[in-house]
Design an enzyme around this catalytic site. Structure first.
Site, PDB file in Angstrom:
ATOM      1  N   TYR A   1       0.788  -1.234   0.000  1.00 38.79           N
ATOM      2  CA  TYR A   1       0.000   0.000   0.000  1.00 38.79           C
ATOM      3  C   TYR A   1       0.818   1.281   0.000  1.00 38.79           C
ATOM      4  CZ  TYR A   1      -3.823  -3.095   1.347  1.00 38.79           C
ATOM      5  OH  TYR A   1      -4.749  -4.087   1.374  1.00 38.79           O
TER       6      TYR A   1
ATOM      7  N   ASN B   1      -7.592   3.920  -3.616  1.00 39.68           N
ATOM      8  CA  ASN B   1      -8.115   2.843  -2.785  1.00 39.68           C
ATOM      9  C   ASN B   1      -9.258   3.365  -1.926  1.00 39.68           C
ATOM     10  OD1 ASN B   1      -8.045   0.192  -1.453  1.00 39.68           O
ATOM     11  ND2 ASN B   1      -7.313   1.293   0.328  1.00 39.68           N
ATOM     12  N   GLU B   2     -10.481   2.931  -2.218  1.00 38.53           N
ATOM     13  CA  GLU B   2     -11.640   3.256  -1.391  1.00 38.53           C
ATOM     14  C   GLU B   2     -11.833   4.752  -1.163  1.00 38.53           C
ATOM     15  OE1 GLU B   2     -11.995   0.998   2.180  1.00 38.53           O
ATOM     16  OE2 GLU B   2     -11.595  -0.902   1.190  1.00 38.53           O
TER      17      GLU B   2
ATOM     18  N   ASP C   1     -16.210  -2.454  -1.184  1.00 35.11           N
ATOM     19  CA  ASP C   1     -17.387  -3.242  -1.558  1.00 35.11           C
ATOM     20  C   ASP C   1     -18.603  -2.722  -0.794  1.00 35.11           C
ATOM     21  OD1 ASP C   1     -19.297  -5.056  -2.256  1.00 35.11           O
ATOM     22  OD2 ASP C   1     -18.337  -6.787  -1.305  1.00 35.11           O
TER      23      ASP C   1
ATOM     24  N   GLU D   1      -8.729  -7.070  -1.762  1.00 33.11           N
ATOM     25  CA  GLU D   1      -8.666  -7.541  -0.370  1.00 33.11           C
ATOM     26  C   GLU D   1      -9.842  -8.492  -0.188  1.00 33.11           C
ATOM     27  OE1 GLU D   1      -9.152  -4.260   2.413  1.00 33.11           O
ATOM     28  OE2 GLU D   1      -7.345  -3.255   1.725  1.00 33.11           O
TER      29      GLU D   1
ATOM     30  N   TYR E   1      -6.370 -10.293   2.918  1.00 37.34           N
ATOM     31  CA  TYR E   1      -5.975  -9.264   3.878  1.00 37.34           C
ATOM     32  C   TYR E   1      -5.750  -9.947   5.217  1.00 37.34           C
ATOM     33  CZ  TYR E   1      -5.691  -4.711   6.055  1.00 37.34           C
ATOM     34  OH  TYR E   1      -5.220  -3.609   6.717  1.00 37.34           O
TER      35      TYR E   1
END
Ligand SMILES: *[C@@H]1O[C@H](CO)[C@@H](O)[C@H](O)[C@H]1NC(C)=O
Ligand SMILES: *[C@@H]1O[C@H](CO)[C@@H](O)[C@H](O)[C@H]1NC(C)=O
Ligand SMILES: *[C@@H]1O[C@H](CO)[C@@H](O)[C@H](O)[C@H]1NC(C)=O
Ligand SMILES: *[C@@H]1O[C@H](CO)[C@@H](O)[C@H](O)[C@H]1NC(C)=O
Length: 478
Positions: free
Chosen positions: A85, A157-158, A200, A265, A297
């Site tokens: 990351y 990311n998100e 998600d 993940e 993850y």
């Protein structure tokens, strides 16, 4: 006599490498075999977000002895990829990248970090979109572009994780994808795939997907269109099933995708310890037409309790029951067959044209006109970051793991080493075998009876998905 540069070039060519993979249409392809590639990955961030600290000059791929220890453990586990990351482009990653390459593992790399100025913020994204942010982002590309095992870059990311952020973030996040792809096009000698890693959250997931995969009308080389799409999903918990977990809805929703889809993940940790029964489904016939595998993850135990292994302050490490459970699940699968699948001969699905009817949630952004590059950024894309922190494969003098690695009962695993693979080989379960003491309970005693713990946020960048994933899981279960 050979000149030093010729020697260097010769040395470099003697290092074996994994085959460079491509994202072609909706699948990853190994061009050497023509086969599809399924990601069997683990998220790798020893020390959590604290493992990346610019002031201490460390990131997860900067200490060769640590990488050797972890590459050996992950090689025995059977994985072929890691996700990292938080990277510092100005550190030297040559030894770690070379170790993971020799162990037959690819790297999926986030170009952002949670630090201020190193990622797009969910709140007022326009305030974090500026040239020095992009410069650092491009520097990560420079640092990793020459390693053959660099599989993909995550441009975000998100960042979108609810309806509110769905209203403001999409054009900025798609712009970052465009900019990183533009940089790759101008400065890399191969088209390393770039794409987004989504939360998600089912309310916004498919709008997010459509927003990123669509193509600007009439453009065949639209650089803002993501090359891959991944999601962080925690909806399969315990002894679940394809339908109970809502995986069936994911397969239905992503069917017809124009780009590779995979879990960036997975691995819900309630109940704990985990049994990882989703593995058989992820690599089974219900999913592999649409998905290209996933990333568990995560490697190390951190306060949020998702670890496969527990690191002590002295660098020794103890494998946890989850590691053995995951290894057992991987070992049940026929990876020769799974990695031997050919893409279908039928033409691949085409990306839809960007238009507001692709978006179904009220309030989700449907403006596909992206923000223009911030001042000074065009020049960086044209000339490249300066200086360029470019890496290269190096030869490794010893493959033996230097830190003690223990079974859960405390016994030290002897003879642990990375097994360097040959040219074009990729790691798979069974490639590196070593004698272990499995913690499988025989007397109902001790080792595996961890009490279920609740997960609290993961890292600053990957924190929210668990909670939201759990909400999504509840929603799906209703
Ligand atoms: C751009 O990135 C490089 C590599 O990290 C760094 O050395 C340089 O100072 C940065 N330049 C600017 C203008 O931020
Ligand atoms: C991990 O190791 C630390 C000590 O280094 C210990 O306190 C902790 O209980 C261990 N966690 C697990 C899950 O074994
Ligand atoms: C769409 O976004 C662009 C770029 O930010 C902006 O100039 C334009 O006004 C927006 N269009 C609408 C209808 O909001
Ligand atoms: C459980 O483990 C403890 C500590 O290792 C040991 O003393 C005890 O005899 C074990 N009990 C059983 C039933 O195996």
């Amino acid at each position: 006599m050979l000149l030093p540069t010729a020697l260097l070039a010769l040395g470099a060519s003697l290092v074996s490498a994994v085959p460079v993979l491509e994202a072609k249409d909706n699948y990853f392809i190994n061009p050497k075999t023509g086969n599809r590639f399924q990601i069997v990955g683990v998220a790798y961030q020893p020390g959590g977000s604290a493992g990346y600290d610019p002031s201490r000059g460390v990131d997860p791929l900067s200490d060769a002895d640590v990488c050797l220890r972890d590459a050996a453990i992950l090689q025995v586990l059977g994985v072929n990829a890691i996700r990292v990351y938080n990277l510092n482009p100005d550190l030297n990653h040559d030894q770690c990248a070379s170790i993971f390459n020799a162990a037959g593992m690819y790297m999926l790399l986030d170009v952002n970090s949670p630090l201020v100025g190193e990622s797009l913020t969910s709140f007022n994204p326009w305030e974090s979109y500026y040239a020095s942010y992009l410069n650092r982002t491009f520097a990560v590309v420079e640092a990793f572009k020459n390693y053959p095992n660099t599989l993909a870059f995550f441009s975000g990311n998100e960042v979108i994780n609810n309806e509110e952020t769905g209203a403001t973030v999409p054009p900025y996040s798609r712009a970052v994808t465009r900019d990183v792809k533009n940089y790759v096009k101008n400065h890399c000698d191969r088209p390393i795939p770039v794409g987004y890693s989504a939360a998600d959250v089912r309310d916004v997931l498919f709008d997010t997907f459509n927003y990123f995969q669509c193509l600007e009308d009439g453009k065949t080389d639209d650089l803002s269109h993501g090359d891959i799409f991944a999601l962080n999903s925690y909806s399969w918990c315990g002894d679940s099933s394809f339908t109970k977990s809502g995986y069936d809805q994911l397969v239905a929703g992503f069917k017809g995708s124009s780009v590779p889809i995979f879990y960036s993940e997975y691995g819900c940790n309630t109940p704990s310890p985990r049994i990882f029964t989703e593995v058989g489904t992820i690599y089974g016939p219900e999913m592999t037409d649409v998905f290209s595998g996933g990333i568990v993850y995560e490697y190390t135990q951190e306060p949020n309790n998702f670890g496969l292994a527990n690191i002590s302050a002295d660098g020794s490490i103890t494998l946890l029951p989850d590691w053995y459970a995951l290894k057992d699940q991987f070992s049940k699968l026929d990876f020769t067959k799974i990695q031997g699948a050919k893409p279908p001969s039928a033409p691949a699905p085409k990306a839809p044209t960007c238009e507001s009817k692709l978006i179904s949630t009220k309030g989700f952004n449907s403006n596909f006109t992206l923000p223009v590059l911030p001042p000074d950024a065009p020049e960086i894309i044209q000339k490249g970051v300066s200086p360029k922190p470019v890496g290269k494969l190096v030869s490794i003098s010893s493959w033996d793991v230097k830190h003690p690695v223990r079974n859960p009962d405390g016994s030290v695993i002897s003879g642990l080493a990375v097994k360097p693979l040959g040219e074009d080989e990729i790691n798979a379960p069974g490639t590196n075998t070593v004698a272990l003491n499995s913690p499988t309970p025989t007397s109902g005693n001790g080792t595996t009876s961890a009490t279920p713990k609740n997960a609290a946020g993961k890292s600053a960048t990957a924190g929210i998905s668990f909670v939201l994933g759990a909400i999504a899981a509840v929603a799906v279960a209703l």
